[in-house]
Design a protein around this motif. Sequence first.
Motif, PDB file in Angstrom:
ATOM      1  N   THR A 126       0.863  -1.181   0.000  1.00 37.78           N
ATOM      2  CA  THR A 126       0.000   0.000   0.000  1.00 37.78           C
ATOM      3  C   THR A 126       0.898   1.229   0.000  1.00 37.78           C
ATOM      4  O   THR A 126       1.812   1.336   0.819  1.00 37.78           O
ATOM      5  CB  THR A 126      -0.919   0.009   1.237  1.00 37.78           C
ATOM      6  N   ALA A 127       0.662   2.142  -0.925  1.00 36.50           N
ATOM      7  CA  ALA A 127       1.535   3.314  -1.059  1.00 36.50           C
ATOM      8  C   ALA A 127       0.707   4.537  -1.412  1.00 36.50           C
ATOM      9  O   ALA A 127      -0.238   4.458  -2.208  1.00 36.50           O
ATOM     10  CB  ALA A 127       2.597   3.068  -2.126  1.00 36.50           C
ATOM     11  N   ILE A 128       1.060   5.674  -0.813  1.00 36.28           N
ATOM     12  CA  ILE A 128       0.400   6.943  -1.103  1.00 36.28           C
ATOM     13  C   ILE A 128       1.460   8.030  -1.242  1.00 36.28           C
ATOM     14  O   ILE A 128       2.550   7.928  -0.668  1.00 36.28           O
ATOM     15  CB  ILE A 128      -0.617   7.333  -0.012  1.00 36.28           C
ATOM     16  N   PRO A 129       1.174   9.078  -2.006  1.00 34.96           N
ATOM     17  CA  PRO A 129       2.164  10.144  -2.194  1.00 34.96           C
ATOM     18  C   PRO A 129       2.314  11.004  -0.945  1.00 34.96           C
ATOM     19  O   PRO A 129       1.327  11.300  -0.258  1.00 34.96           O
ATOM     20  CB  PRO A 129       1.587  10.957  -3.355  1.00 34.96           C
ATOM     21  N   THR A 130       3.518  11.368  -0.648  1.00 34.10           N
ATOM     22  CA  THR A 130       3.796  12.218   0.512  1.00 34.10           C
ATOM     23  C   THR A 130       4.140  13.634   0.041  1.00 34.10           C
ATOM     24  O   THR A 130       4.486  13.862  -1.120  1.00 34.10           O
ATOM     25  CB  THR A 130       4.967  11.664   1.332  1.00 34.10           C
ATOM     26  N   GLN A 131       4.063  14.565   0.967  1.00 35.06           N
ATOM     27  CA  GLN A 131       4.441  15.941   0.659  1.00 35.06           C
ATOM     28  C   GLN A 131       5.906  15.990   0.218  1.00 35.06           C
ATOM     29  O   GLN A 131       6.763  15.341   0.808  1.00 35.06           O
ATOM     30  CB  GLN A 131       4.225  16.824   1.881  1.00 35.06           C
ATOM     31  N   GLY A 132       6.163  16.721  -0.844  1.00 31.48           N
ATOM     32  CA  GLY A 132       7.525  16.817  -1.370  1.00 31.48           C
ATOM     33  C   GLY A 132       7.791  15.877  -2.522  1.00 31.48           C
ATOM     34  O   GLY A 132       8.873  15.921  -3.105  1.00 31.48           O
ATOM     35  N   CYS A 133       6.807  15.012  -2.877  1.00 32.30           N
ATOM     36  CA  CYS A 133       6.993  14.102  -4.018  1.00 32.30           C
ATOM     37  C   CYS A 133       6.619  14.839  -5.294  1.00 32.30           C
ATOM     38  O   CYS A 133       5.454  14.851  -5.719  1.00 32.30           O
ATOM     39  CB  CYS A 133       6.146  12.842  -3.848  1.00 32.30           C
ATOM     40  N   ALA A 134       7.596  15.457  -5.927  1.00 32.72           N
ATOM     41  CA  ALA A 134       7.340  16.276  -7.111  1.00 32.72           C
ATOM     42  C   ALA A 134       6.916  15.440  -8.309  1.00 32.72           C
ATOM     43  O   ALA A 134       6.211  15.926  -9.203  1.00 32.72           O
ATOM     44  CB  ALA A 134       8.593  17.081  -7.458  1.00 32.72           C
ATOM     45  N   SER A 135       7.324  14.180  -8.357  1.00 26.66           N
ATOM     46  CA  SER A 135       7.028  13.339  -9.517  1.00 26.66           C
ATOM     47  C   SER A 135       5.707  12.598  -9.387  1.00 26.66           C
ATOM     48  O   SER A 135       5.297  11.905 -10.320  1.00 26.66           O
ATOM     49  CB  SER A 135       8.156  12.331  -9.725  1.00 26.66           C
ATOM     50  N   CYS A 136       5.011  12.708  -8.240  1.00 28.89           N
ATOM     51  CA  CYS A 136       3.781  11.936  -8.042  1.00 28.89           C
ATOM     52  C   CYS A 136       2.650  12.429  -8.945  1.00 28.89           C
ATOM     53  O   CYS A 136       1.867  11.634  -9.450  1.00 28.89           O
ATOM     54  CB  CYS A 136       3.352  11.986  -6.583  1.00 28.89           C
ATOM     55  N   ASP A 137       2.503  13.736  -9.130  1.00 29.19           N
ATOM     56  CA  ASP A 137       1.631  14.303 -10.162  1.00 29.19           C
ATOM     57  C   ASP A 137       0.239  13.681 -10.163  1.00 29.19           C
ATOM     58  O   ASP A 137      -0.270  13.227 -11.170  1.00 29.19           O
ATOM     59  CB  ASP A 137       2.274  14.101 -11.542  1.00 29.19           C
ATOM     60  N   LYS A 138      -0.403  13.630  -8.999  1.00 23.52           N
ATOM     61  CA  LYS A 138      -1.736  13.049  -8.929  1.00 23.52           C
ATOM     62  C   LYS A 138      -2.791  14.094  -9.272  1.00 23.52           C
ATOM     63  O   LYS A 138      -2.576  15.293  -9.120  1.00 23.52           O
ATOM     64  CB  LYS A 138      -1.992  12.437  -7.558  1.00 23.52           C
ATOM     65  N   ASP A 139      -3.949  13.611  -9.747  1.00 21.54           N
ATOM     66  CA  ASP A 139      -4.956  14.520 -10.281  1.00 21.54           C
ATOM     67  C   ASP A 139      -6.172  14.697  -9.374  1.00 21.54           C
ATOM     68  O   ASP A 139      -7.084  15.437  -9.712  1.00 21.54           O
ATOM     69  CB  ASP A 139      -5.435  14.015 -11.651  1.00 21.54           C
ATOM     70  N   THR A 140      -6.239  13.982  -8.255  1.00 25.38           N
ATOM     71  CA  THR A 140      -7.394  14.116  -7.378  1.00 25.38           C
ATOM     72  C   THR A 140      -7.188  15.298  -6.434  1.00 25.38           C
ATOM     73  O   THR A 140      -6.060  15.721  -6.188  1.00 25.38           O
ATOM     74  CB  THR A 140      -7.605  12.836  -6.544  1.00 25.38           C
ATOM     75  N   PRO A 141      -8.274  15.822  -5.868  1.00 25.71           N
ATOM     76  CA  PRO A 141      -8.143  16.975  -4.966  1.00 25.71           C
ATOM     77  C   PRO A 141      -7.631  16.616  -3.579  1.00 25.71           C
ATOM     78  O   PRO A 141      -7.349  17.510  -2.780  1.00 25.71           O
ATOM     79  CB  PRO A 141      -9.587  17.500  -4.888  1.00 25.71           C
ATOM     80  N   ASN A 142      -7.506  15.313  -3.284  1.00 24.31           N
ATOM     81  CA  ASN A 142      -7.034  14.919  -1.962  1.00 24.31           C
ATOM     82  C   ASN A 142      -5.605  15.399  -1.745  1.00 24.31           C
ATOM     83  O   ASN A 142      -4.792  15.422  -2.673  1.00 24.31           O
ATOM     84  CB  ASN A 142      -7.097  13.398  -1.794  1.00 24.31           C
ATOM     85  N   PRO A 143      -5.261  15.769  -0.516  1.00 21.63           N
ATOM     86  CA  PRO A 143      -3.914  16.292  -0.250  1.00 21.63           C
ATOM     87  C   PRO A 143      -2.866  15.190  -0.266  1.00 21.63           C
ATOM     88  O   PRO A 143      -3.180  14.002  -0.203  1.00 21.63           O
ATOM     89  CB  PRO A 143      -4.062  16.881   1.162  1.00 21.63           C
ATOM     90  N   TYR A 144      -1.624  15.591  -0.354  1.00 21.88           N
ATOM     91  CA  TYR A 144      -0.515  14.660  -0.159  1.00 21.88           C
ATOM     92  C   TYR A 144      -0.415  14.354   1.338  1.00 21.88           C
ATOM     93  O   TYR A 144      -0.747  15.186   2.185  1.00 21.88           O
ATOM     94  CB  TYR A 144       0.795  15.270  -0.656  1.00 21.88           C
ATOM     95  N   TYR A 145       0.069  13.157   1.632  1.00 25.27           N
ATOM     96  CA  TYR A 145       0.178  12.777   3.041  1.00 25.27           C
ATOM     97  C   TYR A 145       1.280  13.586   3.723  1.00 25.27           C
ATOM     98  O   TYR A 145       2.394  13.717   3.204  1.00 25.27           O
ATOM     99  CB  TYR A 145       0.487  11.282   3.166  1.00 25.27           C
ATOM    100  N   GLY A 146       0.946  14.122   4.893  1.00 25.60           N
ATOM    101  CA  GLY A 146       1.933  14.835   5.689  1.00 25.60           C
ATOM    102  C   GLY A 146       2.048  14.201   7.056  1.00 25.60           C
ATOM    103  O   GLY A 146       1.071  14.166   7.820  1.00 25.60           O
ATOM    104  N   SER A 147       3.222  13.675   7.375  1.00 27.15           N
ATOM    105  CA  SER A 147       3.402  12.975   8.656  1.00 27.15           C
ATOM    106  C   SER A 147       3.222  13.925   9.837  1.00 27.15           C
ATOM    107  O   SER A 147       2.844  13.491  10.933  1.00 27.15           O
ATOM    108  CB  SER A 147       4.785  12.325   8.704  1.00 27.15           C
ATOM    109  N   GLN A 148       3.462  15.212   9.615  1.00 25.99           N
ATOM    110  CA  GLN A 148       3.342  16.163  10.717  1.00 25.99           C
ATOM    111  C   GLN A 148       1.887  16.442  11.082  1.00 25.99           C
ATOM    112  O   GLN A 148       1.594  16.963  12.165  1.00 25.99           O
ATOM    113  CB  GLN A 148       4.052  17.478  10.369  1.00 25.99           C
ATOM    114  N   ILE A 149       0.967  16.060  10.210  1.00 29.45           N
ATOM    115  CA  ILE A 149      -0.452  16.315  10.464  1.00 29.45           C
ATOM    116  C   ILE A 149      -1.013  15.328  11.480  1.00 29.45           C
ATOM    117  O   ILE A 149      -1.867  15.672  12.293  1.00 29.45           O
ATOM    118  CB  ILE A 149      -1.249  16.244   9.148  1.00 29.45           C
ATOM    119  N   SER A 150      -0.517  14.096  11.439  1.00 34.79           N
ATOM    120  CA  SER A 150      -1.051  13.053  12.310  1.00 34.79           C
ATOM    121  C   SER A 150      -0.117  12.812  13.499  1.00 34.79           C
ATOM    122  O   SER A 150       1.073  12.520  13.311  1.00 34.79           O
ATOM    123  CB  SER A 150      -1.212  11.750  11.520  1.00 34.79           C
TER     124      SER A 150
END
Length: 544
Positions: A126-150
Amino acid sequence: MMYHHTMYSYSLFINLIIVIIASFHVVGIMGDVSSSSSSSRVVSVSLSVSRVRMAAEATISHRNNEGRMITKARPVSPRSTTLGRDTRSDATMTVPLLSNYFMYVVDVLVGGQPFRLHVDTGSSLTAIPTQGCASCDKDTPNPYYGSQISPQSMIHNCSIAAQCSSGRCMNATSSGCLFETEYVSGVRLEGIIISDIITLGTLQAYSPFGGLTFTSLGDQGSTSFVSPLGDGIMGLAYGSRAMSCQPSCVTPLLDILISTYNDENANGGSNTLSDIFALGLASYVDMGFMDIGGVNESAFVGPLHYLPLLAPYNFYDLGLTAVIIDGYFPIQPNMNIRAAIDSGTSYILLPGSLYDPLESFFNSRFCSLHEGFCSGNGDSLYDGYCYSGITTQITRRLPTLSFLFGTLSVTIPATNYIIPAIINGHSLSCFAISYFNDPTHAILGDSFFRGNYLVFDREENQLGIAKLVGSSNTIANDTIVPPIPSDITTGYATSSASTSGRPPSGSVSDSPRFINTGIFFSSAPSSLALESWVIMLVLLWKLL
């Protein structure tokens, strides 16, 4: 006596007139068929200006390369028992799936943040894009995962053995435990292992996952990971060492969700989840669903047939023994074919021994329906192009395909493998069957899934298949491979795979013999009219 002879002669004369009229009518029908095909093609040519090459992010999805290094095994005949009426669990959970033309996704929460993950039975990570992943280029409005948020988020330290089995860091300046994986489609993922609270439906667990810091589609020429519906991926394959250690070992999310639920309900007796999940994928734009922990009896009609999976248990592999076109034309490989049941792949991928005769069948019979079915110019449906102008009427004339596993056949209609798609604003259709450059393996993706209820029973290492409610698919046991049609060369139906996966040219009959409309004809339509004239001459001889 004279009266009876006169009446007999009169009757023959009437029959003769009827046959003459019928013969001209037959010629007229054949002329209509021929001219209709011709005009159809002209219309298709005028519409095919809209054809475009499939965008890289909308082509075949993910399949882990690890699975190619597996031992060969002979196909095993399916069990004749129908065990689907035993749910084996009182706590089956059902979660909805969303879909577009090329993937199915499920909504999850990771550290309280929403993500949509591509449901993939062909990988375990299971993998999700994290903040700072410039190459992830996802198109959904969901945010990138930020470890500092949780507040529960933990980045696994590569120097702590309990957190990182490989001891390998992401890079020289990072203490994050490395994961990296590559899929058959060319997708490459890299990142660090993170743990956080993940919620799937009513299930919740503290689980490790891959935090993406880099993605690449390699030869496909794009850096998009999934598009446009998903943020990341949820692997549902076995948690074997070959699958889950990439190179650091990560227990798959589904394993942890089931284990956590059962631990929390240990005193509940039968209120536990079995190590089973099932997928029901409907049409291209309808919602599907995923059952976890048991079997949903209301999801399918008829018996639930179980097939034994092939060891080693990394993927959900079955022994594919034949493909039968329209119930009468068999294609049998001369070697064992190991077919992965993979929801993470959009298309059906077949080795040359199965794909090449299939393409030749379509090319020789349906080229007149639409130019997309005409191979040879490098821009056909078989070459990955999608076309406009493939109407419902055309699709109805295309054959069913039956996939044979021992004696169990799963038959899908043409609407499963002719995929509608909106690309660059154009409404197009794609041929969702493709050549796979591996002579001993096949991948049965979403085009195979649709209309079937598939149960992945990991406790008994078996796969259950039933007809989804409302489906036009057909599932039959005790299926026998039909004999090769007498007018078809043996090399056409029983193909051997060369090094390149392509059979020698000239081994296929070019004479069209069957159209799936109930009309039989050959390349010379006048032959039917000739038979009528022979009958007329016989009647004339009797009259005289």
